[in-house]
Design a protein around this motif. Structure first.
Motif, PDB file in Angstrom:
ATOM      1  N   ILE A 233     -79.439  53.882  66.373  1.00  0.00           N
ATOM      2  CA  ILE A 233     -78.385  54.909  66.361  1.00  0.00           C
ATOM      3  C   ILE A 233     -77.566  54.816  65.078  1.00  0.00           C
ATOM      4  CG2 ILE A 233     -76.264  55.674  67.507  1.00  0.00           C
ATOM      5  CD1 ILE A 233     -77.548  54.751  70.158  1.00  0.00           C
ATOM      6  N   GLY A 234     -77.199  53.602  64.703  1.00  0.00           N
ATOM      7  CA  GLY A 234     -76.419  53.416  63.487  1.00  0.00           C
ATOM      8  C   GLY A 234     -77.143  53.904  62.251  1.00  0.00           C
ATOM      9  N   ALA A 235     -78.482  53.839  62.285  1.00  0.00           N
ATOM     10  CA  ALA A 235     -79.293  54.298  61.153  1.00  0.00           C
ATOM     11  C   ALA A 235     -79.544  55.807  61.205  1.00  0.00           C
ATOM     12  CB  ALA A 235     -80.617  53.553  61.125  1.00  0.00           C
ATOM     13  N   GLY A 236     -78.967  56.489  62.195  1.00  0.00           N
ATOM     14  CA  GLY A 236     -79.129  57.932  62.295  1.00  0.00           C
ATOM     15  C   GLY A 236     -80.469  58.371  62.848  1.00  0.00           C
ATOM     16  N   GLN A 237     -81.134  57.481  63.607  1.00  0.00           N
ATOM     17  CA  GLN A 237     -82.456  57.800  64.134  1.00  0.00           C
ATOM     18  C   GLN A 237     -82.424  58.476  65.496  1.00  0.00           C
ATOM     19  OE1 GLN A 237     -85.371  57.259  62.289  1.00  0.00           O
ATOM     20  NE2 GLN A 237     -83.778  56.941  60.748  1.00  0.00           N
ATOM     21  N   GLY A 238     -81.237  58.707  66.034  1.00  0.00           N
ATOM     22  CA  GLY A 238     -81.138  59.346  67.333  1.00  0.00           C
ATOM     23  C   GLY A 238     -79.839  58.975  68.016  1.00  0.00           C
ATOM     24  N   MET A 239     -79.725  59.363  69.280  1.00  0.00           N
ATOM     25  CA  MET A 239     -78.526  59.071  70.058  1.00  0.00           C
ATOM     26  C   MET A 239     -78.963  58.655  71.459  1.00  0.00           C
ATOM     27  SD  MET A 239     -77.209  63.026  70.356  1.00  0.00           S
ATOM     28  CE  MET A 239     -78.212  64.285  71.161  1.00  0.00           C
ATOM     29  N   PHE A 240     -77.987  58.154  72.263  1.00  0.00           N
ATOM     30  CA  PHE A 240     -78.348  57.712  73.602  1.00  0.00           C
ATOM     31  C   PHE A 240     -77.103  57.640  74.471  1.00  0.00           C
ATOM     32  CE2 PHE A 240     -79.860  54.724  76.901  1.00  0.00           C
ATOM     33  CZ  PHE A 240     -81.076  55.348  77.211  1.00  0.00           C
ATOM     34  N   PRO A 241     -77.177  58.117  75.732  1.00  0.00           N
ATOM     35  CA  PRO A 241     -76.026  57.998  76.640  1.00  0.00           C
ATOM     36  C   PRO A 241     -75.911  56.573  77.160  1.00  0.00           C
ATOM     37  CG  PRO A 241     -77.841  59.122  77.741  1.00  0.00           C
ATOM     38  CD  PRO A 241     -78.272  58.917  76.324  1.00  0.00           C
ATOM     39  N   VAL A 242     -74.724  56.009  77.091  1.00  0.00           N
ATOM     40  CA  VAL A 242     -74.497  54.622  77.484  1.00  0.00           C
ATOM     41  C   VAL A 242     -73.273  54.548  78.390  1.00  0.00           C
ATOM     42  CG1 VAL A 242     -75.538  53.703  75.377  1.00  0.00           C
ATOM     43  CG2 VAL A 242     -73.084  54.179  75.435  1.00  0.00           C
ATOM     44  N   PRO A 243     -73.109  53.459  79.137  1.00  0.00           N
ATOM     45  CA  PRO A 243     -71.914  53.318  79.975  1.00  0.00           C
ATOM     46  C   PRO A 243     -70.653  53.187  79.135  1.00  0.00           C
ATOM     47  CG  PRO A 243     -73.247  51.324  80.048  1.00  0.00           C
ATOM     48  CD  PRO A 243     -74.064  52.356  79.355  1.00  0.00           C
ATOM     49  N   ILE A 255     -71.253  53.293  64.377  1.00  0.00           N
ATOM     50  CA  ILE A 255     -71.513  53.989  65.639  1.00  0.00           C
ATOM     51  C   ILE A 255     -70.214  54.541  66.212  1.00  0.00           C
ATOM     52  CG2 ILE A 255     -72.205  53.664  68.066  1.00  0.00           C
ATOM     53  CD1 ILE A 255     -74.355  51.807  67.121  1.00  0.00           C
ATOM     54  N   ALA A 256     -70.287  55.749  66.770  1.00  0.00           N
ATOM     55  CA  ALA A 256     -69.163  56.365  67.481  1.00  0.00           C
ATOM     56  C   ALA A 256     -69.589  56.640  68.918  1.00  0.00           C
ATOM     57  CB  ALA A 256     -68.741  57.667  66.801  1.00  0.00           C
ATOM     58  N   TYR A 257     -68.632  56.566  69.821  1.00  0.00           N
ATOM     59  CA  TYR A 257     -68.890  56.827  71.234  1.00  0.00           C
ATOM     60  C   TYR A 257     -68.085  58.048  71.659  1.00  0.00           C
ATOM     61  CZ  TYR A 257     -70.873  52.127  71.219  1.00  0.00           C
ATOM     62  OH  TYR A 257     -71.630  51.009  70.940  1.00  0.00           O
ATOM     63  N   VAL A 258     -68.778  59.063  72.186  1.00  0.00           N
ATOM     64  CA  VAL A 258     -68.146  60.332  72.523  1.00  0.00           C
ATOM     65  C   VAL A 258     -68.292  60.577  74.026  1.00  0.00           C
ATOM     66  CG1 VAL A 258     -68.015  62.784  71.963  1.00  0.00           C
ATOM     67  CG2 VAL A 258     -68.918  61.159  70.267  1.00  0.00           C
ATOM     68  N   PRO A 259     -67.206  60.825  74.747  1.00  0.00           N
ATOM     69  CA  PRO A 259     -67.319  61.087  76.188  1.00  0.00           C
ATOM     70  C   PRO A 259     -68.242  62.263  76.480  1.00  0.00           C
ATOM     71  CG  PRO A 259     -65.026  60.732  75.565  1.00  0.00           C
ATOM     72  CD  PRO A 259     -65.800  60.835  74.277  1.00  0.00           C
ATOM     73  N   ILE A 260     -69.046  62.123  77.546  1.00  0.00           N
ATOM     74  CA  ILE A 260     -69.865  63.243  78.035  1.00  0.00           C
ATOM     75  C   ILE A 260     -69.123  63.821  79.232  1.00  0.00           C
ATOM     76  CG2 ILE A 260     -72.125  63.965  78.882  1.00  0.00           C
ATOM     77  CD1 ILE A 260     -73.318  61.470  77.606  1.00  0.00           C
ATOM     78  N   ARG A 261     -68.525  64.967  79.045  1.00  0.00           N
ATOM     79  CA  ARG A 261     -67.592  65.466  80.061  1.00  0.00           C
ATOM     80  C   ARG A 261     -68.265  65.837  81.373  1.00  0.00           C
ATOM     81  NH1 ARG A 261     -67.443  68.944  75.689  1.00  0.00           N
ATOM     82  NH2 ARG A 261     -68.484  70.977  75.965  1.00  0.00           N
ATOM     83  N   ASP A 262     -69.559  66.180  81.353  1.00  0.00           N
ATOM     84  CA  ASP A 262     -70.256  66.499  82.593  1.00  0.00           C
ATOM     85  C   ASP A 262     -71.368  65.491  82.883  1.00  0.00           C
ATOM     86  OD1 ASP A 262     -71.791  67.256  80.448  1.00  0.00           O
ATOM     87  OD2 ASP A 262     -72.413  69.182  81.272  1.00  0.00           O
ATOM     88  N   GLY A 263     -71.286  64.319  82.270  1.00  0.00           N
ATOM     89  CA  GLY A 263     -72.307  63.298  82.480  1.00  0.00           C
ATOM     90  C   GLY A 263     -72.184  62.637  83.838  1.00  0.00           C
ATOM     91  N   LEU A 264     -73.315  62.218  84.392  1.00  0.00           N
ATOM     92  CA  LEU A 264     -73.317  61.521  85.664  1.00  0.00           C
ATOM     93  C   LEU A 264     -72.836  60.088  85.469  1.00  0.00           C
ATOM     94  CD1 LEU A 264     -76.726  62.735  87.153  1.00  0.00           C
ATOM     95  CD2 LEU A 264     -74.438  63.550  87.713  1.00  0.00           C
ATOM     96  N   PRO A 265     -72.115  59.532  86.438  1.00  0.00           N
ATOM     97  CA  PRO A 265     -71.668  58.136  86.316  1.00  0.00           C
ATOM     98  C   PRO A 265     -72.870  57.201  86.223  1.00  0.00           C
ATOM     99  CG  PRO A 265     -70.522  59.258  88.101  1.00  0.00           C
ATOM    100  CD  PRO A 265     -71.632  60.169  87.662  1.00  0.00           C
ATOM    101  N   ARG A 266     -72.725  56.142  85.469  1.00  0.00           N
ATOM    102  CA  ARG A 266     -73.769  55.114  85.372  1.00  0.00           C
ATOM    103  C   ARG A 266     -73.528  54.084  86.482  1.00  0.00           C
ATOM    104  NH1 ARG A 266     -76.785  53.600  80.971  1.00  0.00           N
ATOM    105  NH2 ARG A 266     -76.664  55.819  80.443  1.00  0.00           N
ATOM    106  N   GLU A 267     -74.417  54.045  87.447  1.00  0.00           N
ATOM    107  CA  GLU A 267     -74.250  53.185  88.618  1.00  0.00           C
ATOM    108  C   GLU A 267     -74.970  51.856  88.428  1.00  0.00           C
ATOM    109  OE1 GLU A 267     -73.904  56.709  91.997  1.00  0.00           O
ATOM    110  OE2 GLU A 267     -75.850  55.741  91.619  1.00  0.00           O
ATOM    111  N   ARG A 268     -74.352  50.799  88.939  1.00  0.00           N
ATOM    112  CA  ARG A 268     -74.940  49.461  88.856  1.00  0.00           C
ATOM    113  C   ARG A 268     -75.354  49.001  90.245  1.00  0.00           C
ATOM    114  NH1 ARG A 268     -75.875  47.553  83.485  1.00  0.00           N
ATOM    115  NH2 ARG A 268     -74.510  48.868  82.220  1.00  0.00           N
ATOM    116  N   ARG A 269     -76.578  48.485  90.330  1.00  0.00           N
ATOM    117  CA  ARG A 269     -77.126  47.956  91.580  1.00  0.00           C
ATOM    118  C   ARG A 269     -77.865  46.659  91.299  1.00  0.00           C
ATOM    119  NH1 ARG A 269     -78.181  53.491  91.439  1.00  0.00           N
ATOM    120  NH2 ARG A 269     -77.682  54.687  93.313  1.00  0.00           N
ATOM    121  N   PHE A 270     -77.958  45.812  92.311  1.00  0.00           N
ATOM    122  CA  PHE A 270     -78.833  44.646  92.241  1.00  0.00           C
ATOM    123  C   PHE A 270     -80.216  45.033  92.743  1.00  0.00           C
ATOM    124  CE2 PHE A 270     -74.898  41.967  92.552  1.00  0.00           C
ATOM    125  CZ  PHE A 270     -75.109  41.232  91.390  1.00  0.00           C
ATOM    126  N   ILE A 271     -81.242  44.468  92.145  1.00  0.00           N
ATOM    127  CA  ILE A 271     -82.601  44.623  92.646  1.00  0.00           C
ATOM    128  C   ILE A 271     -83.251  43.246  92.716  1.00  0.00           C
ATOM    129  CG2 ILE A 271     -82.845  46.964  91.729  1.00  0.00           C
ATOM    130  CD1 ILE A 271     -84.610  45.788  89.485  1.00  0.00           C
TER     131      ILE A 271
END
Length: 301
Positions: A233-243, A255-271
């Motif tokens: 991402i820092g090299a300008g090769q793309g972007m990715f949604p993160v928590p 790197i900059a982090y921009v809120p996704i106003r209609d993004g789904l929450p990132r849920e954490r679970r144990f497996i």
């Protein structure tokens, strides 16, 4: 309703397959079918839709699962606590994680767990997007805290432990870096990275193939680790949604982090592997829930 009947119903609700349910519970397929038929006669309505190709819950079945599962988990946890108090929990528990602040959270849980179960040693280790299922199946870890809902026949999934908003990680030189927020539609305006060797349904749970408006989302380079993702991402090769916690714990000048106003929450679970479930695993997940109950936003930092 007998406890075994409840176990069969809830396991079939998980597996949606009579054969796998029978194998998981070490009973015959006929026993599973007979139990479900008996429950349906008692309730007076179908709990599952059965065809030659698939098994699905009916609306009444879904409601019954939602009503029974928390009570069933509470019973199991109560039994586990009694067993732990009577026998103690010892040995080693290996816990994996994906992310940055997630590791700190698990160390906090491990400390709380060890305070109660002093004879059990907890080892916390980082997993990669590309290998966390392999680590479980290879018996290299006992359970993993993941940011996606896994749907594998041999893997058990806990209820959601906690969730957090999603932000879009972009290059500091990207036009989006100057935006106050973006939408899911904006994902179609540039390449989105993808985790390497990730099952398709897991990849789509992080990044859908199309935007809500139907525009295709172009995928870019693959990555295995969080640091590899950030370097691309820092090299300008793309972007990715993160928590959201990444904006505090993974700060970088490129790197900059921009809120996704209609993004789904990132849920954490144990497996964990279904066949390898232990008192240690259930006790650790309970302690984690207790920690979250005291601090609902455990990755605030």
């Amino acid at each position: 309703m007998e406890r075994r009947d409840i176990e069969i119903f809830l396991t079939l609700a998980d597996e949606l397959h009579f054969g796998r349910t029978a194998e998981r519970l070490h009973v015959s397929t006929a026993r599973v079918s007979q139990t479900i038929s008996k429950l349906e006669r008692r309730i007076g309505a179908a709990l599952f839709e059965r065809t030659s190709r698939r098994v699905t819950l009916t609306p009444i079945g879904s409601r019954l699962e939602a009503d029974l599962r928390p009570a069933h988990l509470q019973i199991l946890e109560g039994i586990d606590r009694a067993i732990a108090a009577g026998r103690g929990i010892d040995g080693e528990l290996r816990v994996g994680f994906i992310g940055t602040a997630v590791g700190q959270f698990l160390h906090q849980v491990a400390a709380a767990f060890h305070a109660v179960h002093t004879a059990c040693r907890v080892q916390v280790q980082e997993a990669r997007y590309s290998d966390f299922l392999d680590l479980l199946r290879g018996d290299e870890v006992d359970l993993v805290l993941v940011p996606v809902k896994v749907a594998e026949p041999d893997i058990a999934v806990s209820p959601v432990l906690f969730s957090e908003p999603t932000v879009l990680a972009v290059s500091a030189r990207h036009p989006f870096a100057r935006h106050a927020s973006v939408s899911l539609e904006d994902l179609a305006r540039d390449k989105v990275l993808r985790p390497r060797s990730f099952p398709g349904y897991l990849d789509e749970s992080l990044v859908p193939p199309k935007t809500p408006g139907g525009r295709p989302i172009e995928r870019g380079h693959e990555f295995s680790t969080v640091q590899e993702m950030l370097s691309l991402i820092g090299a300008g090769q793309g972007m990715f949604p993160v928590p959201e916690h990444a904006a505090r714990f993974d700060t970088r000048p490129d790197i900059a982090y921009v809120p996704i106003r209609d993004g789904l929450p990132r849920e954490r679970r144990f497996i964990w592997r279904t066949t390898a479930e232990t008192h240690r695993i259930r006790a650790f997940t309970q302690v984690a829930r207790d920690v979250v109950a005291r601090s609902p936003n455990p990755l605030q930092g």
